[in-house]
Design an enzyme around this catalytic site. Structure first.
Site, PDB file in Angstrom:
ATOM      1  N   HIS A 203     -10.621  17.234  20.079  1.00  0.00           N
ATOM      2  CA  HIS A 203     -11.584  18.303  20.352  1.00  0.00           C
ATOM      3  C   HIS A 203     -11.857  18.460  21.839  1.00  0.00           C
ATOM      4  O   HIS A 203     -12.186  19.549  22.301  1.00  0.00           O
ATOM      5  CB  HIS A 203     -12.843  18.110  19.518  1.00  0.00           C
ATOM      6  CG  HIS A 203     -12.620  18.498  18.092  1.00  0.00           C
ATOM      7  ND1 HIS A 203     -12.211  17.598  17.146  1.00  0.00           N
ATOM      8  CD2 HIS A 203     -12.636  19.718  17.498  1.00  0.00           C
ATOM      9  CE1 HIS A 203     -12.034  18.241  16.009  1.00  0.00           C
ATOM     10  NE2 HIS A 203     -12.280  19.522  16.187  1.00  0.00           N
ATOM     11  N   GLU A 450      -7.498  21.879   5.050  1.00  0.00           N
ATOM     12  CA  GLU A 450      -7.105  20.980   6.145  1.00  0.00           C
ATOM     13  C   GLU A 450      -6.855  19.551   5.672  1.00  0.00           C
ATOM     14  O   GLU A 450      -6.620  18.661   6.478  1.00  0.00           O
ATOM     15  CB  GLU A 450      -8.106  21.022   7.296  1.00  0.00           C
ATOM     16  CG  GLU A 450      -9.556  21.062   6.936  1.00  0.00           C
ATOM     17  CD  GLU A 450     -10.462  21.312   8.148  1.00  0.00           C
ATOM     18  OE1 GLU A 450      -9.974  21.448   9.277  1.00  0.00           O
ATOM     19  OE2 GLU A 450     -11.689  21.341   7.937  1.00  0.00           O
ATOM     20  N   ASP A 474      -6.190  19.549  11.507  1.00  0.00           N
ATOM     21  CA  ASP A 474      -6.471  18.448  10.585  1.00  0.00           C
ATOM     22  C   ASP A 474      -5.411  18.334   9.502  1.00  0.00           C
ATOM     23  O   ASP A 474      -5.102  17.229   9.053  1.00  0.00           O
ATOM     24  CB  ASP A 474      -7.860  18.632   9.954  1.00  0.00           C
ATOM     25  CG  ASP A 474      -8.936  18.137  10.890  1.00  0.00           C
ATOM     26  OD1 ASP A 474      -8.748  17.062  11.488  1.00  0.00           O
ATOM     27  OD2 ASP A 474      -9.960  18.829  11.044  1.00  0.00           O
ATOM     28  N   CYS A 521      -6.573  29.015  11.557  1.00  0.00           N
ATOM     29  CA  CYS A 521      -7.492  28.918  12.693  1.00  0.00           C
ATOM     30  C   CYS A 521      -7.269  27.635  13.499  1.00  0.00           C
ATOM     31  O   CYS A 521      -8.000  27.350  14.430  1.00  0.00           O
ATOM     32  CB  CYS A 521      -8.945  29.021  12.244  1.00  0.00           C
ATOM     33  SG  CYS A 521      -9.447  27.663  11.183  1.00  0.00           S
TER      34      CYS A 521
HETATM   35  C1  PEP Z   1      -8.453  22.478  12.310  1.00  0.00           C
HETATM   36  O1  PEP Z   1      -8.583  21.353  11.837  1.00  0.00           O
HETATM   37  O2  PEP Z   1      -7.346  23.030  12.449  1.00  0.00           O
HETATM   38  C2  PEP Z   1      -9.638  23.233  12.761  1.00  0.00           C
HETATM   39  C3  PEP Z   1      -9.539  24.485  13.140  1.00  0.00           C
HETATM   40  O3  PEP Z   1     -10.819  22.565  12.801  1.00  0.00           O
HETATM   41  P1  PEP Z   1     -11.206  21.550  13.992  1.00  0.00           P
HETATM   42  O4  PEP Z   1     -10.136  21.635  15.032  1.00  0.00           O
HETATM   43  O5  PEP Z   1     -12.521  21.950  14.518  1.00  0.00           O
HETATM   44  O6  PEP Z   1     -11.229  20.238  13.293  1.00  0.00           O
HETATM   45 MG    MG Z   2     -10.562  20.724  11.288  1.00  0.00          MG
END
Ligand code: PEP
Ligand code: MG
Length: 595
Positions: A203, A450, A474, A521
């Site tokens: 992140h 995910e 994920d 996403c």
């Molecule tokens: C993902 O896991 O692809 C996602 C968009 O969520 P995050 O990156 O916030 O875990």
């Molecule tokens: Mg995620």
């Protein structure tokens, strides 16, 4: 001598600047420049703080006299001595006088320089004196905070401007930076970042990308090889950090910087154009945001809505006190209203793993008591474990839906029981709002795919939800059992893995067959390497950082769907999907460029 440090490229572009080395615990110290006429005043602030610490130490000494061991009293003497020693006192003033750093930053910079010197000492006794210097510096920082908290600028003051004649650009080098700290760099003085830990889809990396600031993570030896104030080039495309570059190398990178800017300006002109392939297939491009304040950038990039609002960023750095329903409602309302009728997908809190509530970084988390944070109490598990918190968030989202179209997205669901519990929680929140007569709107309900379990039982999700959004970050992590934040296994984190591609393709196909909305996403949506493959899987909705949107749009505008016929099958059947997936891309581009 020039050296290179290799890491993982996470945010594109080139940054050139002087290195500011920061220990992770000191990243949140205020960093800003003082005006030349404020230098005296800043040195006085430092002097006042020093006097304060001196008298504290003196009174401590008085208190502990008597039967206190002589060593302890002697230690306090050492601290007083250090406080007034030139290595701390004068050298800190020098950072203020010469570099125009504010007092806190000057203390942190000098402490980092001293810490490094202590680490290099052969003598064990002397090396251990490092902790004395650290304690004295921490006391100084606390005293500065206490002395004039009221007139102190906020942490890492946004938009702080260099007042040095030459506006020396700065880049930050740290062992690690938490996602929450990274958020605070928005508009700060730093032009680029290097961390020693972290993976491409950690992140911290995601936030760096959203800030559109060149960054390299997992550059393991960076803190050892880069010295405070060294000139450094961060090559965010290749994942290379060049320390003390030669004039020729510097010139080459300055040229690349200018080219990058020209390319960005050119792409910005696509803003108003809809994303349509050469043969007329319309694609929806949405934005991923972290805070309501990111919506102007989303609109500016031409996003047709928000595909992912990572609401957990509202919850971070709150010193134990979480935003209540009202505060959340206000944040969601602002996001919804500022998108002017375009849909906003609000994901319920996804806290945990490498996104802790406080500003703990990945490295600190590894030493925390949670053995496998990515497999622990995270996302929907966290929400369902705290029904009051969850209800407050659901109510806030439903209330915000009065102001525009809202999609409610639930992260990391993996068990049928979680589907049931989530739907019940949404219904409960709605019933209480109805009973109170509190205005609220209708939302569409979505689940993130995910976890492989979710992808494998997709029909259940499609029965209960209006849409699904594939979180590839994920999905890759959990399918391949690779911690996305761990640079040690970063080379195994492979979006081209056949199992990952099969799960993505099936999810898209089944959702579309059921007439349900489906988008991606995760970071794959914003990576041009995957645009054609995802299009060939049938995807027509991509959500990404606003900064990535123009590049993906350009890719789509140059794609001819007919030329992608058979690509999905070839990629899914291939032993080497990357090879199969990338070759038609070249072909399509050649055709498009010739046209
Ligand atoms: C993902 O896991 O692809 C996602 C968009 O969520 P995050 O990156 O916030 O875990
Ligand atoms: Mg995620």
């Amino acid at each position: 001598m020039s050296v290179q440090v290799f890491g993982l490229p996470v945010s594109r572009g080139v940054a050139i600047g002087r290195a500011v080395l920061v220990a992770s615990s000191r990243v949140d110290v205020a960093h800003y420049f003082v005006e030349p006429h404020q230098i005296r005043e800043e040195i006085t602030r430092l002097g006042v703080a020093r006097d304060l610490v001196c008298s504290e130490l003196e009174s401590l000494k008085q208190e502990v006299q008597g039967d206190t061991p002589a060593e302890l009293v002697a230690l306090l003497d050492v601290h007083v001595m250090l406080l007034n020693d030139d290595v701390l006192a004068s050298a800190t003033c020098q950072w203020i006088e010469e570099r125009h750093y504010n007092a806190e930053w000057a203390v942190a910079a000098q402490l980092d320089a001293l810490t490094r010197q202590f680490d290099e000492m052969e003598d064990d006794y002397l090396r251990e004196r490092k902790s004395d210097v650290e304690q004295v510096a921490e006391r100084l920082l606390q005293a500065l905070a206490r002395a004039d908290r009221a007139c102190m600028p906020p942490i890492l003051r946004h938009g702080a401007v260099s007042t040095q004649g030459d506006e020396t650009p700065l880049v930050l080098v740290a062992n690690d930076i938490s996602p929450a700290d990274m958020m605070q760099f928005k508009g700060s003085v730093f032009r680029g970042f290097v961390t020693e830990v972290g993976g491409r889809t950690s992140h911290t990396a995601i936030v760096a990308r959203s800030l559109d600031i060149p960054a390299v993570v997992g550059a393991r030896e960076a803190s050892r090889l880069v010295h405070q104030d060294d000139w450094v080039i961060i090559d965010g495309d290749a994942g290379i950090v060049i320390v003390d570059p030669s004039p020729m190398v510097l010139e080459e990178y300055r040229f690349r910087q200018r080219q990058g800017q020209l390319e960005r300006d050119r792409l910005a002109r696509l803003r108003g154009r809809p994303a349509v392939t050469l043969d007329g297939h319309r694609v929806e491009l949405l934005a991923n945001i972290e805070l309501p304040g990111d919506t102007p950038a989303a609109l500016e990039a031409g996003a047709e809505g928000v595909g992912l609002f990572r609401s957990e960023f509202l919850f971070m750095n709150r010193a134990g006190e979480l935003p209540d329903e009202h505060e959340q409602y206000e944040a969601y309302r602002v996001a919804v209203q500022s998108m002017r009728g375009l849909p906003v997908t609000i994901r319920t809190i996804d806290i945990g793993a490498d996104k802790p509530l406080d500003r703990m970084s990945v490295n600190e988390l590894k030493h925390d008591h949670t053995l496998n944070p990515a497999l622990g109490l995270r996302a929907i598990r966290w929400s369902l474990a705290d029904p009051d918190m969850f209800e407050g968030q659901l109510r806030a989202i439903l209330r915000a839906a009065v102001h525009g179209p809202v999609r409610l997205l639930v992260p990391m669901i993996s068990h049928p029981n979680e589907i049931r519990a989530t739907l019940e929680a949404v219904e409960r929140a709605r019933i209480t709002l109805v009973a109170e007569g509190t205005p609220h709107g209708v939302v569409t309900l979505g689940a993130m795919i995910e976890v492989p379990a979710a992808a494998l039982m997709l029909p259940r999700f499609l029965r209960h939800f209006d849409f699904v959004s594939i979180g590839t970050n994920d999905l890759i992590q959990y399918t391949l059992a690779i911690d996305r934040a761990d640079e040690a296994v970063a080379h195994l984190y492979d979006p081209w893995h056949p199992a990952v591609l099969a799960l993505i393709a099936n999810t898209i196909r089944m959702a579309q067959a059921a007439g349900k909305g489906v988008s991606v996403c995760g970071e794959m949506a914003g990576d041009p390497e995957f645009t054609e493959v995802l299009l060939s899987f049938g995807l027509r909705s991509f959500s990404m950082h606003p900064t990535q949107l123009p590049t993906i749009k350009q890719r789509i505008l140059r794609t001819e769907m007919a030329a992608l016929a058979g690509l999905a099958e070839r990629v899914l059947d291939a032993d080497d999907p990357k090879q199969a997936g990338l070759s038609p891309v070249r072909k399509t581009n050649v055709v498009a460029q010739a046209a």
